[in-house]
Scaffold this motif. Structure first.
Motif, PDB file in Angstrom:
ATOM      1  N   ASP B  46       0.850  -1.296  -0.084  1.00 59.19           N
ATOM      2  CA  ASP B  46      -0.088  -0.004   0.089  1.00 59.19           C
ATOM      3  C   ASP B  46       1.070   1.108  -0.062  1.00 59.19           C
ATOM      4  O   ASP B  46       0.605   2.400  -0.637  1.00 59.19           O
ATOM      5  CB  ASP B  46      -0.882   0.014   1.400  1.00 59.19           C
ATOM      6  N   TYR B  49       2.413   1.531  -3.504  1.00 58.71           N
ATOM      7  CA  TYR B  49       1.517   2.360  -4.392  1.00 58.71           C
ATOM      8  C   TYR B  49       1.192   3.737  -4.154  1.00 58.71           C
ATOM      9  O   TYR B  49       1.107   4.248  -5.087  1.00 58.71           O
ATOM     10  CB  TYR B  49       0.399   1.282  -4.278  1.00 58.71           C
ATOM     11  N   LEU B  50       0.774   4.110  -3.106  1.00 60.42           N
ATOM     12  CA  LEU B  50       0.234   5.413  -2.611  1.00 60.42           C
ATOM     13  C   LEU B  50       1.400   6.394  -2.714  1.00 60.42           C
ATOM     14  O   LEU B  50       0.888   7.394  -3.220  1.00 60.42           O
ATOM     15  CB  LEU B  50      -0.282   5.152  -1.135  1.00 60.42           C
ATOM     16  N   PHE B 191      -6.888  12.834  -0.331  1.00 56.38           N
ATOM     17  CA  PHE B 191      -7.732  11.500  -0.238  1.00 56.38           C
ATOM     18  C   PHE B 191      -9.298  11.937  -0.287  1.00 56.38           C
ATOM     19  O   PHE B 191      -9.957  11.352  -0.574  1.00 56.38           O
ATOM     20  CB  PHE B 191      -7.494  10.796   0.974  1.00 56.38           C
ATOM     21  N   LEU B 192      -9.566  12.901   0.529  1.00 56.06           N
ATOM     22  CA  LEU B 192     -11.012  13.163   0.910  1.00 56.06           C
ATOM     23  C   LEU B 192     -12.046  13.439  -0.385  1.00 56.06           C
ATOM     24  O   LEU B 192     -12.881  13.073  -0.253  1.00 56.06           O
ATOM     25  CB  LEU B 192     -10.991  14.302   1.763  1.00 56.06           C
ATOM     26  N   GLY B 194     -11.200  11.896  -3.197  1.00 52.20           N
ATOM     27  CA  GLY B 194     -10.791  10.789  -4.208  1.00 52.20           C
ATOM     28  C   GLY B 194      -9.422  11.012  -5.008  1.00 52.20           C
ATOM     29  O   GLY B 194      -9.158  10.208  -5.962  1.00 52.20           O
ATOM     30  N   GLU B 200      -4.825   8.060   2.179  1.00 57.53           N
ATOM     31  CA  GLU B 200      -5.603   7.138   2.207  1.00 57.53           C
ATOM     32  C   GLU B 200      -5.371   6.082   3.716  1.00 57.53           C
ATOM     33  O   GLU B 200      -6.148   5.815   4.312  1.00 57.53           O
ATOM     34  CB  GLU B 200      -5.615   6.243   1.268  1.00 57.53           C
ATOM     35  N   PHE B 203      -6.188   8.658   6.912  1.00 59.72           N
ATOM     36  CA  PHE B 203      -7.692   8.461   7.186  1.00 59.72           C
ATOM     37  C   PHE B 203      -8.374   7.330   7.295  1.00 59.72           C
ATOM     38  O   PHE B 203      -8.949   7.195   8.338  1.00 59.72           O
ATOM     39  CB  PHE B 203      -8.320   9.311   6.319  1.00 59.72           C
ATOM     40  N   THR B 204      -7.868   6.256   6.647  1.00 58.88           N
ATOM     41  CA  THR B 204      -8.388   5.089   7.301  1.00 58.88           C
ATOM     42  C   THR B 204      -7.983   4.412   8.478  1.00 58.88           C
ATOM     43  O   THR B 204      -8.613   4.111   9.408  1.00 58.88           O
ATOM     44  CB  THR B 204      -8.008   4.083   6.213  1.00 58.88           C
ATOM     45  N   ILE B 206      -7.295   6.505  10.952  1.00 57.62           N
ATOM     46  CA  ILE B 206      -7.996   7.319  11.935  1.00 57.62           C
ATOM     47  C   ILE B 206      -9.651   6.558  11.975  1.00 57.62           C
ATOM     48  O   ILE B 206      -9.826   6.348  13.109  1.00 57.62           O
ATOM     49  CB  ILE B 206      -8.423   8.637  11.403  1.00 57.62           C
ATOM     50  N   ALA B 207     -10.038   6.428  10.883  1.00 61.12           N
ATOM     51  CA  ALA B 207     -11.485   5.762  10.735  1.00 61.12           C
ATOM     52  C   ALA B 207     -11.714   4.544  11.641  1.00 61.12           C
ATOM     53  O   ALA B 207     -12.543   4.266  12.132  1.00 61.12           O
ATOM     54  CB  ALA B 207     -11.996   5.759   9.469  1.00 61.12           C
ATOM     55  N   LEU B 208     -10.643   3.872  11.484  1.00 63.66           N
ATOM     56  CA  LEU B 208     -10.516   2.221  12.100  1.00 63.66           C
ATOM     57  C   LEU B 208      -9.972   2.126  13.442  1.00 63.66           C
ATOM     58  O   LEU B 208      -9.706   1.411  13.988  1.00 63.66           O
ATOM     59  CB  LEU B 208      -9.860   1.405  11.159  1.00 63.66           C
ATOM     60  N   ASN B 209      -9.163   3.415  13.794  1.00 64.28           N
ATOM     61  CA  ASN B 209      -8.548   3.395  14.997  1.00 64.28           C
ATOM     62  C   ASN B 209      -7.308   2.589  15.046  1.00 64.28           C
ATOM     63  O   ASN B 209      -7.195   1.892  15.937  1.00 64.28           O
ATOM     64  CB  ASN B 209      -9.670   3.329  16.357  1.00 64.28           C
ATOM     65  N   MET B 213      -1.701   1.721  10.995  1.00 65.05           N
ATOM     66  CA  MET B 213      -1.963   1.994   9.697  1.00 65.05           C
ATOM     67  C   MET B 213      -1.765   3.444   9.539  1.00 65.05           C
ATOM     68  O   MET B 213      -1.352   3.945   8.346  1.00 65.05           O
ATOM     69  CB  MET B 213      -3.566   1.770   9.502  1.00 65.05           C
TER      70      MET B 213
END
Lengths: 296, 248
Positions: B46, B49-50, B191-192, B194, B200, B203-204, B206-209, B213
């Motif tokens: 990841d 790629y990113l 990212f926000l 797209g 990516e 923020f992911t 953060i979203a998944l704690n 990551m």
């Protein structure tokens, strides 16, 4: 020197006193995730509880896992969770269950963590993969298995997802296991939750991640692909409250169940559409709904 | 006296060095204890790629900003523009005062979602430091040099290319360094809408704690910012003629 120590001590004492009084006052912290439906539910809960005379502190716009953690830690008292999310993501249950079994199972498992699942609503906000109707018909894709077949035939179908989905067990990870395929990394376009609809509508992607109760699916003429292997669990929207908070305010159960009873798929779609399609404010939509239903 | 002072200083340096070494060692233990290295290995495909997406966004938006920024800076520094230069500069200032997130949101409503609006937003956000430094650098070229060039019969164009620009280059480069370093650090916001990039993972996370990551996105972003700054510093060192380069 001595003076400054004295000042610090006073300050600390004042702070301690402040938190102590804050704890005894009826402040209910309402949480919410980071997409329209959740922002609406949090706003409705805030207005409803405020009308019942509570001090409400709203914390919305959070990711699922963060919000759940906050509730377990006692920073959030109540928010609306989906049965499937708790089952698969938080409790890591792998077996397939009916909607009723799912609810009973999470109620039982989360009770051990001091969380009480109140009455589930009839709204089932499951994940779905959507395409523009014209493109889906042209390509002959009606189910996720069709999509898999096209991908394996080498067709490049880009897929708009939000931040969480690719990494959730009830998201792409599990979906790939169940259908036994792999979505190519370069075709995944990650973005803010709400943007997937716009991306799909503007044909910037071929497939979009959507929520079944979203009003934009009908408004933008999308079709959702059939989950022909029955991968996605049921996601009944349900108020979840900390046991401590409920014990201190037992009447909250009735208030929240009252709201839960008014929600079903159609209602949620209409409410979501008035925000996302008709561009009304969340406060306005929430307030109108509550007063129409005679809840405030 | 001076010797004593320098001895004290070297002892101080040595102590600082040891503290630094111990801190690095402790940090290393902490990193391996928390399994961060495993996390990084796990996310490596990841990250790779990113990071490519990330640098592509920086290169395109930054490249455009350098070309446009220098051109605008030169144009504003011309005598004919002297009366309007500061006013025009305020317009660019506005571009910097608006939070980058808002710029991205605005460009999204104009250009849709994906990499294009992200590049446009980043371009706007990195324009000002370059314009400002180009303008200031050109204005600071000593008057006697310009007079001498004039006296030698140089045309305004020759004077710009052979006297003004080489003298201003050091300051212009400073602006480019600022702009691109900020640019690398701002790309995660793309990212926000797209636009892809290392945001990516951040923020992911953060979203998944998921702390690992989040760091798998944040650490490479910081490393890229440092590497970018270092690379431009090297260009700055070697590209500016010896005579007008304060570093050489």
């Amino acid at each position: 020197m001595f003076k400054s120590i004295a000042r610090t001590v006073t300050l600390v004492a004042a702070l301690a006193l402040g938190t102590a009084t804050a704890a005894t006052a009826e402040t209910i912290t309402v949480g919410g995730k980071n997409f329209t439906e959740q922002l609406l539910l949090a706003e409705m809960t805030e207005q409803l509880l405020a009308a019942k005379g509570y001090d409400v502190d709203k914390r919305d716009g959070l990711g699922s896992t963060v919000l759940r953690q906050a509730q377990e830690n006692g920073q959030v008292d109540v928010y609306w969770e989906y049965t499937g999310t708790s089952l698969v993501v938080y409790n890591k249950v792998k077996e397939r269950l009916s909607p009723e079994e799912t609810y009973e199972k999470v109620k039982e498992l989360d009770a051990e963590k001091g969380l009480v699942w109140l009455n589930p609503s009839k709204a089932n906000n499951t994940y779905a993969l959507a395409m523009n109707r014209s493109e889906a018909e042209e390509k002959g894709i009606a189910s996720i298995s069709d999509l898999k077949a096209k991908l394996e035939a080498g067709e490049e179908l880009s897929f708009a997802v939000n931040a969480e989905f690719p990494h959730r067990e009830d998201g792409l990870r599990g979906l790939q296991k169940t259908y036994d395929f792999r979505y190519p990394r370069s075709l995944l376009k990650a973005m803010e939750s709400g943007l997937t609809y716009q991306a799909l509508k503007e044909n910037q992607v071929d497939v979009g991640l959507v929520f079944a109760t979203d009003g934009r699916i009908a408004a933008f003429d999308f079709v959702t692909l059939e989950d022909d292997r029955g991968f996605f669990p049921a996601y009944a929207i349900t108020p979840v409250i900390r046991k401590e908070t409920l014990d201190a305010n037992p009447e909250l159960a009735e208030v929240l169940n009252g709201l839960s009873a008014k929600l079903d798929d159609d209602t949620m779609r209409k409410l979501n559409a008035s925000v996302d399609v008709d561009k009304k404010t969340i406060e306005e939509v929430a307030g109108n709904f509550l007063s129409e239903q005679g809840l405030i | 006296m001076a010797a004593a002072a320098s001895a004290r200083e070297s002892v101080g340096n040595r102590v600082l060095g040891w503290i630094g070494l111990l801190a690095a060692f402790g940090f290393g233990i902490l990193v391996s204890a928390t399994g961060l290295i495993d996390e990084f290995v796990y996310y490596w495909p990841d990250i790779e790629y990113l990071a490519v997406q990330h640098m592509r966004l920086v290169a395109i938006s930054g490249g455009l900003a350098i070309v446009a920024g220098i051109a605008i800076g030169i144009w504003l520094s011309r005598p004919s523009m002297a009366r309007f230069a500061e006013t025009v500069m305020q317009v660019f200032n506005i571009g910097t005062t608006i939070p980058t997130l808002a710029i991205l949101a605005l460009s999204m409503s104009l250009l849709g979602i994906g990499a294009v609006p992200a590049i446009f937003g980043l371009f706007i956000a990195s324009l000002l430091p370059i314009v400002r430094n180009t303008y200031a650098g050109l204005k600071a070229v000593p008057a006697h040099m310009k007079e001498a060039a004039n006296g030698m019969g140089m045309s305004p164009r020759t004077m710009l290319l052979r006297v003004e620009l080489p003298n201003a280059l050091y300051v212009i480069f400073a602006g480019i360094r600022t702009a691109l370093t900020i640019n690398v650090g701002t790309v995660p916001l793309a990212f926000l809408i797209g636009g892809g990039g290392l945001g990516e993972l951040i923020f992911t996370g953060i979203a998944l704690n998921e702390f690992g990551m989040m760091l798998a996105g944040a650490v490479p972003t910081a490393a890229l910012a440092i590497a970018t700054d270092f690379a431009i510093a090297q260009i700055q060192y070697w590209a500016i003629p010896r005579g007008v380069n304060p570093q050489r």
